[in-house]
Design a protein around this motif. Structure first.
Motif, mmCIF file in Angstrom:
data_model
loop_
_atom_site.group_PDB
_atom_site.id
_atom_site.type_symbol
_atom_site.label_atom_id
_atom_site.label_comp_id
_atom_site.label_asym_id
_atom_site.label_seq_id
_atom_site.Cartn_x
_atom_site.Cartn_y
_atom_site.Cartn_z
ATOM 1 N N GLU A 1 57.376 57.436 22.377
ATOM 2 C CA GLU A 1 56.240 56.558 22.649
ATOM 3 C C GLU A 1 56.559 55.117 22.267
ATOM 4 O O GLU A 1 57.019 54.821 21.180
ATOM 5 N N LYS A 2 56.279 54.223 23.206
ATOM 6 C CA LYS A 2 56.564 52.803 23.005
ATOM 7 C C LYS A 2 55.356 52.104 22.416
ATOM 8 O O LYS A 2 54.221 52.513 22.587
ATOM 9 N N HIS A 3 55.619 50.994 21.737
ATOM 10 C CA HIS A 3 54.561 50.266 21.043
ATOM 11 C C HIS A 3 53.593 49.622 22.023
ATOM 12 O O HIS A 3 53.990 49.085 23.052
ATOM 13 N N TYR A 4 52.314 49.692 21.683
ATOM 14 C CA TYR A 4 51.276 49.070 22.491
ATOM 15 C C TYR A 4 50.156 48.625 21.562
ATOM 16 O O TYR A 4 49.719 49.380 20.695
ATOM 17 N N ASP A 5 49.700 47.389 21.729
ATOM 18 C CA ASP A 5 48.637 46.841 20.890
ATOM 19 C C ASP A 5 47.519 46.340 21.787
ATOM 20 O O ASP A 5 47.674 45.326 22.485
ATOM 21 N N LYS A 6 46.413 47.035 21.781
ATOM 22 C CA LYS A 6 45.271 46.665 22.624
ATOM 23 C C LYS A 6 44.798 45.249 22.336
ATOM 24 O O LYS A 6 44.310 44.547 23.239
ATOM 25 N N ARG A 7 44.948 44.792 21.094
ATOM 26 C CA ARG A 7 44.462 43.459 20.727
ATOM 27 C C ARG A 7 45.226 42.344 21.427
ATOM 28 O O ARG A 7 44.760 41.205 21.488
ATOM 29 N N ASN A 8 46.401 42.665 21.970
ATOM 30 C CA ASN A 8 47.206 41.652 22.648
ATOM 31 C C ASN A 8 47.004 41.672 24.164
ATOM 32 O O ASN A 8 47.727 41.002 24.903
ATOM 33 N N GLU A 9 46.028 42.440 24.637
ATOM 34 C CA GLU A 9 45.706 42.474 26.066
ATOM 35 C C GLU A 9 45.097 41.137 26.484
ATOM 36 O O GLU A 9 44.315 40.534 25.746
ATOM 37 N N VAL A 10 45.429 40.691 27.672
ATOM 38 C CA VAL A 10 44.858 39.463 28.225
ATOM 39 C C VAL A 10 43.636 39.829 29.067
ATOM 40 O O VAL A 10 43.738 40.544 30.064
ATOM 41 N N GLU A 11 42.465 39.358 28.650
ATOM 42 C CA GLU A 11 41.246 39.592 29.424
ATOM 43 C C GLU A 11 41.154 38.583 30.553
ATOM 44 O O GLU A 11 41.454 37.404 30.376
ATOM 45 N N CYS A 12 40.717 39.045 31.712
ATOM 46 C CA CYS A 12 40.639 38.126 32.841
ATOM 47 C C CYS A 12 39.722 38.683 33.923
ATOM 48 O O CYS A 12 39.308 39.844 33.887
ATOM 49 N N ALA A 13 39.416 37.827 34.880
ATOM 50 C CA ALA A 13 38.652 38.215 36.062
ATOM 51 C C ALA A 13 39.230 37.477 37.254
ATOM 52 O O ALA A 13 39.797 36.377 37.114
ATOM 53 N N ILE A 14 39.111 38.092 38.421
ATOM 54 C CA ILE A 14 39.601 37.484 39.661
ATOM 55 C C ILE A 14 38.415 37.268 40.586
ATOM 56 O O ILE A 14 37.581 38.164 40.767
ATOM 57 N N TYR A 15 38.376 36.080 41.189
ATOM 58 C CA TYR A 15 37.304 35.758 42.128
ATOM 59 C C TYR A 15 37.889 35.372 43.472
ATOM 60 O O TYR A 15 38.885 34.635 43.546
ATOM 61 N N ASN A 16 37.284 35.877 44.523
ATOM 62 C CA ASN A 16 37.550 35.398 45.873
ATOM 63 C C ASN A 16 36.349 34.558 46.254
ATOM 64 O O ASN A 16 35.277 35.089 46.536
ATOM 65 N N ARG A 17 36.542 33.232 46.156
ATOM 66 C CA ARG A 17 35.423 32.295 46.241
ATOM 67 C C ARG A 17 34.432 32.642 45.127
ATOM 68 O O ARG A 17 34.779 32.544 43.971
ATOM 69 N N ASP A 18 33.223 33.077 45.433
ATOM 70 C CA ASP A 18 32.245 33.345 44.367
ATOM 71 C C ASP A 18 32.131 34.828 44.022
ATOM 72 O O ASP A 18 31.347 35.197 43.150
ATOM 73 N N TYR B 1 41.300 31.955 45.889
ATOM 74 C CA TYR B 1 41.323 32.887 44.763
ATOM 75 C C TYR B 1 41.406 32.142 43.441
ATOM 76 O O TYR B 1 42.135 31.160 43.307
ATOM 77 N N ARG B 2 40.658 32.659 42.453
ATOM 78 C CA ARG B 2 40.687 32.076 41.119
ATOM 79 C C ARG B 2 40.964 33.159 40.086
ATOM 80 O O ARG B 2 40.353 34.224 40.125
ATOM 81 N N LEU B 3 41.897 32.874 39.192
ATOM 82 C CA LEU B 3 42.181 33.749 38.059
ATOM 83 C C LEU B 3 41.543 33.125 36.832
ATOM 84 O O LEU B 3 41.965 32.061 36.376
ATOM 85 N N LYS B 4 40.526 33.766 36.312
ATOM 86 C CA LYS B 4 39.797 33.261 35.152
ATOM 87 C C LYS B 4 40.288 34.015 33.912
ATOM 88 O O LYS B 4 40.055 35.212 33.754
ATOM 89 N N ILE B 5 40.994 33.302 33.047
ATOM 90 C CA ILE B 5 41.553 33.893 31.833
ATOM 91 C C ILE B 5 40.573 33.672 30.688
ATOM 92 O O ILE B 5 40.159 32.538 30.427
ATOM 93 N N ILE B 6 40.203 34.749 30.007
ATOM 94 C CA ILE B 6 39.243 34.676 28.911
ATOM 95 C C ILE B 6 39.999 34.418 27.608
ATOM 96 O O ILE B 6 40.877 35.185 27.218
ATOM 97 N N LEU B 7 39.640 33.339 26.941
ATOM 98 C CA LEU B 7 40.291 32.927 25.704
ATOM 99 C C LEU B 7 39.340 33.119 24.516
ATOM 100 O O LEU B 7 38.150 33.388 24.709
ATOM 101 N N PRO B 8 39.839 33.002 23.292
ATOM 102 C CA PRO B 8 38.959 33.149 22.122
ATOM 103 C C PRO B 8 37.829 32.129 22.120
ATOM 104 O O PRO B 8 37.916 31.064 22.742
ATOM 105 N N GLU B 9 36.774 32.449 21.393
ATOM 106 C CA GLU B 9 35.631 31.561 21.188
ATOM 107 C C GLU B 9 34.964 31.150 22.499
ATOM 108 O O GLU B 9 34.555 30.006 22.691
#
Length: 273
Positions: free
Chosen positions: A61-78, A215-223
């Motif tokens: 089993e290889k190492h995996y840390d859920k806390r290091n996942e990048v949260e994001c959303a994709i939009y096609n226009r709205d 297309y828009r890639l919305k990356i969710i950052l802290p705070e």
């Protein structure tokens, strides 16, 4: 690989082309950086080999840390067409053996490990999956395809209407053995998503890269901060999203901060997760 342009190295945020030479968008409420550039095939860069002699070693089993996942959303226009949030129930990962007890034919699965691109596969039943790996569509046992990575069912990440399970399996099985110039996808995620939803946007050249970037890639950052990138086609956006997944949240935020320290392109978003 068929229809694929010459490979280019991944660009850091400092090298990303922008709609303005200073990195600022002229529209006050719009995305701060607009991008559309060519990526290499990320699955060629995985440090693993499904069919190689070291398979048993890869099963550890290889190492995996859920806390290091990048949260994001994709939009096609709205319209939101993809969303990944670490607090979502479907973000839970399982060992390959436990995952087998949860999936059914036609499901999309994602295997994850630290510092690796996610591997997407289509579960076709009888403990087997079909997946694009190293420029070939392969039919493998789920436990072999996982290569020691934890996995989850990702049917609901994309918001498109899915095809019937029978059609999903048929789409996948019909491509087994295709390789190199016969392929129409640049990574495992695009292939698996195409099998599931049947949309040409997941294929290489499925959309013309001209005009406005829809297309828009919305990356969710802290705070409750966000950063938005624009793309002319879904294929390019997915490649950038996967690059972020591979380097992880910590490195992605640092890379972004280095580029934007004097630009002020990160903005608060009260609706961020």
């Amino acid at each position: 690989m068929g229809n694929q342009v010459d490979k280019l190295s991944h660009l850091s945020y400092a090298e990303v082309p922008t709609t303005d030479p200073n990195g600022l968008d002229t529209e006050e409420d719009g995305p701060r950086i607009g991008v559309s550039y060519i990526f290499s095939n990320d699955d060629d860069e995985l440090e693993d080999n499904v069919d190689g002699p070291d398979l048993d070693q890869n099963q550890e089993e290889k190492h995996y840390d859920k806390r290091n996942e990048v949260e994001c959303a994709i939009y096609n226009r709205d319209e939101c067409i993809y969303e990944k949030s670490v607090i979502a129930k479907d973000m839970e990962t399982y060992s390959p053996e436990n995952l087998l007890n949860k999936c059914k034919a036609g499901d999309l699965l994602e295997f994850v490990a630290t510092s690796q691109y996610p591997q997407w596969v289509v579960y076709v039943g009888d403990f087997q999956v079909v997946h694009l790996h190293r420029a070939e569509v392969k039919n493998s046992f789920l436990t072999d395809a996982s290569q020691g990575r934890r996995g989850r069912i990702v049917n609901d990440f994309y918001k498109f209407k899915p095809l019937s399970p029978e059609m999903v399996v048929q789409n996948a099985m019909e491509q087994v053995g295709a390789k190199d110039r016969e392929l129409s996808w640049r990574n495992s995620e695009c292939f698996a998503a195409w099998c599931k939803f049947g949309k040409r946007e997941f294929k290489m050249g499925g959309e013309i890269r001209i005009g406005k970037q829809p297309y828009r890639l919305k990356i969710i950052l802290p705070e409750k901060q966000t950063h938005v990138l624009e793309f002319q086609c879904l294929e390019d956006l997915i490649m950038e999203k996967r690059r972020n997944d591979q380097i992880g949240k910590v490195a992605m935020i640092q890379e972004l901060a280095n580029h934007l320290s004097n630009v002020g392109s990160i903005r608060s978003d009260p609706n961020a997760h």
